[in-house]
Structures are given as structure tokens and as C-alpha cells.
Enzyme design. Structure first.
Site, PDB file in Angstrom:
ATOM      1  CG  HIS A   1       4.711  -2.306   5.103  1.00 56.67           C
ATOM      2  ND1 HIS A   1       4.629  -0.951   5.338  1.00 56.67           N
ATOM      3  CD2 HIS A   1       3.450  -2.772   5.114  1.00 56.67           C
ATOM      4  CE1 HIS A   1       3.366  -0.610   5.492  1.00 56.67           C
ATOM      5  NE2 HIS A   1       2.620  -1.688   5.354  1.00 56.67           N
TER       6      HIS A   1
ATOM      7  CG  HIS B   1       0.574  -6.128   3.611  1.00 56.90           C
ATOM      8  ND1 HIS B   1       0.090  -6.161   4.897  1.00 56.90           N
ATOM      9  CD2 HIS B   1       0.700  -4.819   3.290  1.00 56.90           C
ATOM     10  CE1 HIS B   1      -0.077  -4.930   5.337  1.00 56.90           C
ATOM     11  NE2 HIS B   1       0.281  -4.092   4.383  1.00 56.90           N
TER      12      HIS B   1
ATOM     13  CG  ASN C   1      -1.851  -1.159   1.270  1.00 56.30           C
ATOM     14  OD1 ASN C   1      -2.331  -1.605   0.223  1.00 56.30           O
ATOM     15  ND2 ASN C   1      -2.144  -1.674   2.446  1.00 56.30           N
TER      16      ASN C   1
ATOM     17  CD  GLN D   1       2.440   3.835   3.071  1.00 59.15           C
ATOM     18  OE1 GLN D   1       2.193   4.560   2.103  1.00 59.15           O
ATOM     19  NE2 GLN D   1       3.666   3.523   3.440  1.00 59.15           N
TER      20      GLN D   1
END
Ligand code: AMP
Ligand code: ZN
Length: 136
Positions: A99, A101, A86, A93
Site C-alpha cells: 500500500h 500512504h 513501507n 510495515q
């Protein structure tokens, strides 16, 4: 980054359950998993989003993601996964440290990612050309 929760995790100031670590990335179990086995792959270098992410980390990320996803596939005995990343509040986000997922998917897990819409083919062709010309 002083107030970044993932930097704090990377510095061991906040506990987490690490599942993978190398010189560039740490992967941890998500604290509020979408499904069993939800993992976050976090570059050690702070970058807010995909636009900030270095090309070097961008190149290496998917190899790490592939290794972790393969391990999850084997131990959870699932073969369905979403890899999601995101960027920005509207996109969902909530932690402003890049990051990825990794989310194992189970039948009837009731996760819905988006709803498909009808498309106008003439608009699509123009848009495809616009995107093609914008890629550097
Ligand atoms: P995003 O919404 O894409 O920014 O995802 C942030 C993710 O970080 C969410 O899935 C959270 O559950 C997860 N998260 C937030 N804090 C922690 C933490 N301390 N340890 C592990 N995962 C966390
Ligand atoms: Zn950070």
C-alpha cells in the site's frame, strides 16, 4: 489471502471509508491517520511488498496517487504531502499487503521521517556505481 486485513477490506468483509476505486486499486482513509486526510492506496491484487508488486500495477500506481493527492490538495487547501511506502517490519510495515500512504502535511504537525547523516564522498561514488550496475 485469508488473513490479510486489506484483502478483507477489498472483499468488503471489513468496513472502510473508500475515497477512490477502479479495476486495479481501492483507496481508503487510514484508520489511524498520521494527519487529517491520510489515504492508503491499495492494489486489489494481493502482493506483500514492492518486490511482489506486478510491473503493471507499479506503472499504474502513481497516476492514481497523483489524482488522489491533487484532490486532497484542492479540498484540504494544503500543498505539502509525503507519499510513503513501507517494505518490511524494520521499515515500519505493519500490514503485509502492498500500500502507498498519501499524507498531507501541515505546519507544526510534528512528523519526522528521518535524520540526515554526514556522508563520505568516495564511498558515495563507489556505491552509486554499484547500484547503477545492479539495476536490470
Ligand atoms: P504500514 O505501517 O505501512 O504497514 O501501514 C499500515 C496502515 O494501515 C497504518 O497506517 C494503519 O493505521 C492502517 N490500517 C490498519 N488497519 C486498517 C483498517 N482496518 N482500515 C484502514 N486503515 C488501516
Ligand atoms: Zn491482501
Amino acid at each position: 489471502m485469508n488473513d490479510c486485513i486489506f484483502c478483507k477490506i477489498l472483499n468488503n468483509e471489513i468496513p472502510s471509508f473508500t475515497v477512490y476505486e477502479d479495476e486495479n486499486f481501492k483507496a481508503i482513509l487510514d484508520i489511524a491517520p498520521a494527519t487529517k486526510g491520510h489515504v492508503l492506496v491499495i492494489p486489489k491484487e494481493h502482493s506483500e511488498n514492492i518486490f511482489d508488486l506486478s510491473n503493471d500495477k507499479a506503472e499504474k500506481l502513481f497516476l492514481v496517487a497523483k489524482k488522489i493527492t491533487t484532490a486532497l490538495k484542492n479540498i484540504l487547501n494544503v500543498s505539502n504531502f509525503n507519499l510513503i511506502q513501507n517494505n518490511g517490519r524494520i521499515a515500519g510495515q505493519t500490514v503485509n499487503h502492498f500500500h502507498l500512504h498519501i499524507i498531507p502535511r501541515y505546519s507544526l504537525d510534528e512528523i519526522s521521517l528521518w535524520v540526515p547523516h554526514e556522508n563520505d564522498p568516495s564511498v558515495t561514488e563507489n556505491f552509486a556505481n554499484e547500484v547503477k550496475n545492479a539495476i536490470k
